[in-house]
Design a protein around this motif. Structure first.
Motif, PDB file in Angstrom:
ATOM      1  N   PHE A  16      -1.906 -10.216   6.915  1.00 44.54           N
ATOM      2  CA  PHE A  16      -0.638 -10.906   7.149  1.00 44.54           C
ATOM      3  C   PHE A  16      -0.813 -12.207   7.933  1.00 44.54           C
ATOM      4  CE2 PHE A  16       1.909  -6.686   6.848  1.00 44.54           C
ATOM      5  CZ  PHE A  16       1.938  -6.787   5.469  1.00 44.54           C
ATOM      6  N   ARG A  17      -2.038 -12.662   8.097  1.00 47.51           N
ATOM      7  CA  ARG A  17      -2.320 -13.956   8.722  1.00 47.51           C
ATOM      8  C   ARG A  17      -2.745 -14.995   7.697  1.00 47.51           C
ATOM      9  NH1 ARG A  17      -2.918 -14.124  14.238  1.00 47.51           N
ATOM     10  NH2 ARG A  17      -1.764 -12.387  15.066  1.00 47.51           N
ATOM     11  N   ILE A  18      -2.922 -14.573   6.476  1.00 44.38           N
ATOM     12  CA  ILE A  18      -3.406 -15.465   5.433  1.00 44.38           C
ATOM     13  C   ILE A  18      -2.205 -16.071   4.717  1.00 44.38           C
ATOM     14  CG2 ILE A  18      -4.770 -15.609   3.315  1.00 44.38           C
ATOM     15  CD1 ILE A  18      -6.416 -13.216   4.491  1.00 44.38           C
ATOM     16  N   PRO A  19      -2.032 -17.372   4.822  1.00 49.46           N
ATOM     17  CA  PRO A  19      -0.840 -18.010   4.259  1.00 49.46           C
ATOM     18  C   PRO A  19      -0.599 -17.697   2.784  1.00 49.46           C
ATOM     19  CG  PRO A  19      -2.015 -19.551   5.657  1.00 49.46           C
ATOM     20  CD  PRO A  19      -2.888 -18.334   5.536  1.00 49.46           C
ATOM     21  N   LYS A  20      -1.626 -17.659   1.984  1.00 51.94           N
ATOM     22  CA  LYS A  20      -1.456 -17.391   0.554  1.00 51.94           C
ATOM     23  C   LYS A  20      -0.829 -16.009   0.326  1.00 51.94           C
ATOM     24  CE  LYS A  20      -4.001 -17.529  -3.759  1.00 51.94           C
ATOM     25  NZ  LYS A  20      -5.218 -17.981  -4.409  1.00 51.94           N
TER      26      LYS A  20
ATOM     27  N   TYR B 153      -5.676   0.861   3.734  1.00 49.03           N
ATOM     28  CA  TYR B 153      -5.942  -0.563   3.919  1.00 49.03           C
ATOM     29  C   TYR B 153      -6.727  -1.133   2.746  1.00 49.03           C
ATOM     30  CZ  TYR B 153      -7.804  -4.908   5.747  1.00 49.03           C
ATOM     31  OH  TYR B 153      -8.121  -6.232   5.913  1.00 49.03           O
ATOM     32  N   PHE B 154      -6.314  -2.312   2.301  1.00 48.90           N
ATOM     33  CA  PHE B 154      -7.042  -3.051   1.278  1.00 48.90           C
ATOM     34  C   PHE B 154      -7.439  -4.395   1.859  1.00 48.90           C
ATOM     35  CE2 PHE B 154      -5.407   0.192  -1.282  1.00 48.90           C
ATOM     36  CZ  PHE B 154      -5.984   0.151  -2.528  1.00 48.90           C
ATOM     37  N   LYS B 155      -8.643  -4.841   1.576  1.00 47.01           N
ATOM     38  CA  LYS B 155      -9.104  -6.146   2.045  1.00 47.01           C
ATOM     39  C   LYS B 155      -8.240  -7.235   1.411  1.00 47.01           C
ATOM     40  CE  LYS B 155     -13.726  -4.808   3.224  1.00 47.01           C
ATOM     41  NZ  LYS B 155     -15.142  -5.041   3.110  1.00 47.01           N
ATOM     42  N   PRO B 156      -8.205  -8.434   2.042  1.00 43.25           N
ATOM     43  CA  PRO B 156      -7.282  -9.488   1.608  1.00 43.25           C
ATOM     44  C   PRO B 156      -7.294  -9.804   0.121  1.00 43.25           C
ATOM     45  CG  PRO B 156      -8.259 -10.106   3.676  1.00 43.25           C
ATOM     46  CD  PRO B 156      -8.951  -8.836   3.242  1.00 43.25           C
ATOM     47  N   PHE B 157      -8.458  -9.934  -0.479  1.00 48.44           N
ATOM     48  CA  PHE B 157      -8.536 -10.276  -1.899  1.00 48.44           C
ATOM     49  C   PHE B 157      -7.797  -9.249  -2.741  1.00 48.44           C
ATOM     50  CE2 PHE B 157     -10.638  -9.698  -5.992  1.00 48.44           C
ATOM     51  CZ  PHE B 157     -10.508 -10.961  -6.530  1.00 48.44           C
ATOM     52  N   HIS B 158      -8.090  -7.967  -2.514  1.00 47.81           N
ATOM     53  CA  HIS B 158      -7.455  -6.899  -3.276  1.00 47.81           C
ATOM     54  C   HIS B 158      -5.980  -6.768  -2.917  1.00 47.81           C
ATOM     55  CE1 HIS B 158     -11.785  -5.871  -3.155  1.00 47.81           C
ATOM     56  NE2 HIS B 158     -11.561  -5.761  -4.449  1.00 47.81           N
ATOM     57  N   PHE B 159      -5.664  -6.950  -1.652  1.00 45.26           N
ATOM     58  CA  PHE B 159      -4.295  -6.872  -1.169  1.00 45.26           C
ATOM     59  C   PHE B 159      -3.418  -7.916  -1.869  1.00 45.26           C
ATOM     60  CE2 PHE B 159      -1.025  -7.487   2.185  1.00 45.26           C
ATOM     61  CZ  PHE B 159      -0.705  -6.173   2.459  1.00 45.26           C
TER      62      PHE B 159
END
Length: 181
Positions: free
Chosen positions: A87-91, A164-170
């Motif tokens: 939830f810190r990744i703007p994309k 939990y899923f890592k950012p790419f998968h999330f």
């Protein structure tokens, strides 16, 4: 045929690498995450709801968004990681804010929630009824109350993301849920 092999061997990994790199949080996004009185991590774009799930879906639909519930609990390290990383990744945040209405529920909470089937239960009883056993659990629901009918949430959900899923998968999970919801 050579062009297809080139594409598969070179371009596909380059695409995924570029998406992966573009989803990294910047240093300015590393400020502490807000924790609410209930001990759960908060996002300013989570819906502050009266916890009537049918009304929440109607509100999301009126905003042309899909409805999502994220279950969390006090002390959950993966919930914390979701907030501190994903939830810190703007994309990721921009996709979620533009396409989804998100309501946070507490796996052990005592707030009263009105299920889609009209039954009023405490959060912890609703979690048990729906078979939510660990956190974070994310549930995606249809964008129309008519598609849900009088079903309970576990029967109405389109997709359930356990853990939990890592950012790419999330990111691609939310993208998939929006495209197929």
């Amino acid at each position: 045929m050579k062009m297809i092999k080139f594409f598969m061997l070179v371009m596909v990994p380059v695409f995924f690498l570029s998406v992966s790199v573009s989803t990294q949080a910047s240093e300015k996004d590393k400020a502490p995450v807000v924790v609410g009185e209930d001990g759960l991590h908060k996002q300013p774009w989570f819906l502050e709801s009266f916890l009537n799930l049918k009304e929440d879906v109607e509100e999301a639909a009126a905003a042309k968004k899909n409805y999502v519930i994220i279950w969390e609990q006090l002390g959950c390290p993966y919930c914390k990681r979701t907030h501190e990383v994903n939830f810190r990744i703007p994309k990721i945040v921009n996709l979620i804010k533009s396409k989804f209405t998100v309501v946070q529920l507490n796996l052990w909470g005592d707030r009263e929630v009105t299920d889609f089937d009209g039954k009023v239960l405490k959060e912890k009883d609703l979690a048990q009824k729906w078979g939510v056993r660990f956190t974070p659990t994310i549930q995606f629901f249809p964008d129309d109350v008519k598609k849900i009918g009088a079903k309970a949430g576990n029967d109405a959900e389109l997709v359930r993301v356990p853990g939990y899923f890592k950012p790419f998968h999330f990111f691609f999970l939310f993208h998939y849920a929006f495209e197929n919801g």
